[in-house]
Scaffold this active site. Structure first.
Site, mmCIF file in Angstrom:
data_model
loop_
_atom_site.group_PDB
_atom_site.id
_atom_site.type_symbol
_atom_site.label_atom_id
_atom_site.label_comp_id
_atom_site.label_asym_id
_atom_site.label_seq_id
_atom_site.Cartn_x
_atom_site.Cartn_y
_atom_site.Cartn_z
ATOM 1 N N ASN A 125 -3.047 6.008 15.736
ATOM 2 C CA ASN A 125 -4.029 5.404 14.864
ATOM 3 C C ASN A 125 -4.632 4.171 15.023
ATOM 4 O O ASN A 125 -3.704 3.076 14.790
ATOM 5 C CB ASN A 125 -3.852 5.861 13.518
ATOM 6 C CG ASN A 125 -3.705 7.474 13.308
ATOM 7 O OD1 ASN A 125 -4.857 7.885 13.236
ATOM 8 N ND2 ASN A 125 -2.790 7.784 12.643
ATOM 9 N N GLU A 183 1.151 -1.121 0.002
ATOM 10 C CA GLU A 183 0.034 0.131 0.086
ATOM 11 C C GLU A 183 0.869 1.323 -0.290
ATOM 12 O O GLU A 183 1.865 1.396 0.509
ATOM 13 C CB GLU A 183 -0.920 0.128 1.263
ATOM 14 C CG GLU A 183 -1.718 -1.238 1.472
ATOM 15 C CD GLU A 183 -2.650 -1.433 2.572
ATOM 16 O OE1 GLU A 183 -2.635 -0.490 3.466
ATOM 17 O OE2 GLU A 183 -3.290 -2.304 2.726
ATOM 18 N N CYS A 202 6.794 -6.596 7.366
ATOM 19 C CA CYS A 202 8.045 -5.660 8.010
ATOM 20 C C CYS A 202 8.665 -6.741 9.268
ATOM 21 O O CYS A 202 7.798 -7.301 9.827
ATOM 22 C CB CYS A 202 7.659 -4.444 8.792
ATOM 23 S SG CYS A 202 8.927 -3.569 9.611
ATOM 24 N N SER A 231 12.321 7.547 6.674
ATOM 25 C CA SER A 231 11.810 7.350 8.077
ATOM 26 C C SER A 231 11.987 6.194 8.610
ATOM 27 O O SER A 231 11.735 5.086 7.900
ATOM 28 C CB SER A 231 10.432 7.602 7.942
ATOM 29 O OG SER A 231 9.917 7.450 9.315
ATOM 30 N N CYS A 254 -0.770 6.950 9.538
ATOM 31 C CA CYS A 254 0.412 6.418 10.334
ATOM 32 C C CYS A 254 0.147 5.202 11.112
ATOM 33 O O CYS A 254 -0.688 5.188 11.983
ATOM 34 C CB CYS A 254 1.059 7.596 11.158
ATOM 35 S SG CYS A 254 2.537 6.940 11.648
ATOM 36 N N CYS A 275 3.757 8.662 0.208
ATOM 37 C CA CYS A 275 4.373 7.784 1.160
ATOM 38 C C CYS A 275 4.382 6.446 0.690
ATOM 39 O O CYS A 275 3.697 5.643 0.299
ATOM 40 C CB CYS A 275 3.500 7.578 2.586
ATOM 41 S SG CYS A 275 3.933 6.745 3.886
ATOM 42 N N CYS A 299 6.748 -3.414 15.384
ATOM 43 C CA CYS A 299 6.423 -2.212 16.475
ATOM 44 C C CYS A 299 4.936 -2.606 16.705
ATOM 45 O O CYS A 299 4.179 -2.656 15.779
ATOM 46 C CB CYS A 299 6.535 -0.891 15.510
ATOM 47 S SG CYS A 299 8.325 -0.633 14.980
ATOM 48 N N GLY A 326 7.123 -1.307 5.820
ATOM 49 C CA GLY A 326 8.474 -1.977 6.021
ATOM 50 C C GLY A 326 9.328 -0.666 6.562
ATOM 51 O O GLY A 326 8.962 0.390 6.544
ATOM 52 N N GLU A 327 10.734 -1.352 6.928
ATOM 53 C CA GLU A 327 11.563 -0.389 7.456
ATOM 54 C C GLU A 327 12.593 0.025 6.371
ATOM 55 O O GLU A 327 13.376 -0.894 5.921
ATOM 56 C CB GLU A 327 12.464 -1.028 8.726
ATOM 57 C CG GLU A 327 13.588 -0.504 9.023
ATOM 58 C CD GLU A 327 13.647 1.139 9.479
ATOM 59 O OE1 GLU A 327 12.815 1.500 10.138
ATOM 60 O OE2 GLU A 327 14.652 1.786 8.998
ATOM 61 N N SER A 373 11.713 7.523 14.214
ATOM 62 C CA SER A 373 10.598 7.121 15.259
ATOM 63 C C SER A 373 10.962 6.804 16.810
ATOM 64 O O SER A 373 11.732 5.699 16.796
ATOM 65 C CB SER A 373 9.805 6.166 14.686
ATOM 66 O OG SER A 373 9.274 6.407 13.387
ATOM 67 N N LEU A 374 11.164 7.826 17.693
ATOM 68 C CA LEU A 374 11.624 7.419 18.888
ATOM 69 C C LEU A 374 10.464 7.019 19.596
ATOM 70 O O LEU A 374 10.540 5.778 20.396
ATOM 71 C CB LEU A 374 12.022 8.796 19.310
ATOM 72 C CG LEU A 374 13.353 8.653 20.414
ATOM 73 C CD1 LEU A 374 14.473 7.871 19.834
ATOM 74 C CD2 LEU A 374 13.873 10.065 20.686
ATOM 75 N N HIS A 375 9.228 7.494 20.140
ATOM 76 C CA HIS A 375 8.133 7.072 20.725
ATOM 77 C C HIS A 375 8.301 7.101 22.181
ATOM 78 O O HIS A 375 7.223 6.687 22.769
ATOM 79 C CB HIS A 375 7.726 5.696 19.957
ATOM 80 C CG HIS A 375 7.478 5.682 18.623
ATOM 81 N ND1 HIS A 375 6.823 6.845 18.094
ATOM 82 C CD2 HIS A 375 7.710 4.958 17.481
ATOM 83 C CE1 HIS A 375 6.701 6.511 16.602
ATOM 84 N NE2 HIS A 375 7.427 5.206 16.371
ATOM 85 N N CYS A 422 1.959 -0.597 14.993
ATOM 86 C CA CYS A 422 1.723 -0.412 13.784
ATOM 87 C C CYS A 422 1.103 -1.661 13.189
ATOM 88 O O CYS A 422 1.836 -2.883 13.452
ATOM 89 C CB CYS A 422 3.235 -0.242 13.220
ATOM 90 S SG CYS A 422 3.484 -0.494 11.569
#
Ligand code: SF4
Length: 345
Positions: A288, A90, A110, A189, A331, A103, A114, A157-158, A212-214, A117
């Site tokens: 989300n 996607e 992945c 990202s 996201c 994007c 995470c 994916g990363e 992406s720290l979070h 996600c």
């Protein structure tokens, strides 16, 4: 042998090896990336002889198929693609006051899992080739008939787990003979793979970097991003400092806000400490929801308090409002319609 998977420099070498002038490669590159031509026989500016040689030598053009296109009332559009081997990916088109951002996905599934996600709940199938990553931009651009302004490697994916293909795509998309989307308009990202960031610092091109720290510490981060167990925050910060030293560019910090998980004001104060010495801006993203994951979005007032603390410490902070949530394009939602029946609780 996929022509779409080649940089212009690689195409030049191919046409030269087939006895044609190097400049012919520009025509091929432009057919592929500007005109969405996917059949060598339709490249009529090339001689019949060259077209035949390319075909006889096994060259072909890969092509993603758009299987669905979903639109959110906020203008966000999600594209579902099928790859040559029947897999699904996607991509998302965002329109901000006429500026188009795509994007892109870099992997099918992945490996990093995470917990907030949806893609992390999918089985990893394989890396996408540079041709397949670039083709998402080609197909979307052809579908809307206008120029793409920005690229973010932030889909499924990363990107740094598919390093070579991602950086090759940056080069392909930046080429003026093709999509001509400048390096500074492209953002990688990452969830924070220090070795990948260091490798990026050694390139001669410097795309923008978002991390992406979070969470501001390893214990909490590991609960949200399992890869943090392997890549402690100290190593990650060192890699970011190295990249910043090389590029002299601001780094974006992504922070997904989940109620009672990482939205306590004390964590904002700790984040300020952690980010000291780095030139950053922070994006606070409301979590989300998607099926299979029981986190809840942080309430607006908590996000606002978090933002105020960061801003008071002199860190530019933006609250990213949800885009494309109704079509599961926001996201952390990509792939949400295909996750197995599983919960994080
Ligand atoms: Fe993979 Fe990125 Fe999702 Fe983490 S956030 S699971 S790295 S796609």
């Amino acid at each position: 042998m996929d022509l779409k998977n080649k940089t212009l420099a690689e195409l030049k070498a191919i046409v030269a090896s087939l006895g044609s002038k190097e400049y012919i490669a520009k025509y091929i590159f432009s057919f592929l990336h500007q005109h969405n031509i996917n059949d060598i026989s339709l490249m009529t500016t090339l001689s019949k002889e060259l077209r035949q040689k390319l075909t006889d030598d096994g060259f072909f053009i890969s092509q993603l198929k758009i299987t669905e296109k979903l639109s959110d009332p906020d203008g966000t559009v999600k594209y579902l693609f099928e790859t040559y081997d029947g897999q699904n990916i996607e991509s998302v088109l965002l329109d901000e006051n006429g500026r188009k951002t795509i994007c892109l996905s870099t992997q099918i599934g992945c490996r990093l899992g995470c917990r907030f996600c949806a893609t992390g709940y999918l089985k990893f199938a394989r890396n996408l080739t540079a041709g397949e990553i670039a083709d998402q931009a080609i197909k979307i651009s052809a579908s809307i008939g206008c120029k793409i302004n920005n690229i973010v490697f932030m889909g499924m994916g990363e990107p740094l787990d598919n390093y070579e293909n991602t950086i090759k795509t940056v080069r392909i998309l930046a080429d003026p003979a093709g999509k001509n989307i400048g390096i500074r308009k492209q953002t990688i990202s990452t969830v924070g793979l220090p070795d990948g960031i260091k490798k990026l610092a050694d390139e001669e091109i410097y795309p923008r970097l978002a991390v992406s720290l979070h969470a501001p510490d390893d214990d909490l981060r590991k609960q949200i991003v399992p890869a943090a167990a392997k890549y402690p925050i100290g190593r990650l910060l060192n890699a970011m400092k190295l990249y910043q030293k090389k590029t002299d560019r601001r780094i974006t910090i992504e922070y997904c806000m989940m109620e009672d998980i990482n939205d306590n004001p004390d964590l904002a104060l700790r984040l300020v400490q952690v980010l000291r010495g780095l030139y950053v801006s922070v994006n606070l993203i409301e979590y989300n929801p998607h099926p299979g994951c029981n986190f809840k979005p942080s309430p607006q007032d908590r996000i606002k308090t978090f933002k105020d603390i960061l801003m008071q410490a002199g860190i530019e902070t933006i609250i990213r409002y949800r885009r494309g949530r109704s079509i599961k394009a926001a996201c952390g939602q990509l792939g949400a319609d295909r996750i197995p029946n599983k919960s994080n609780s």
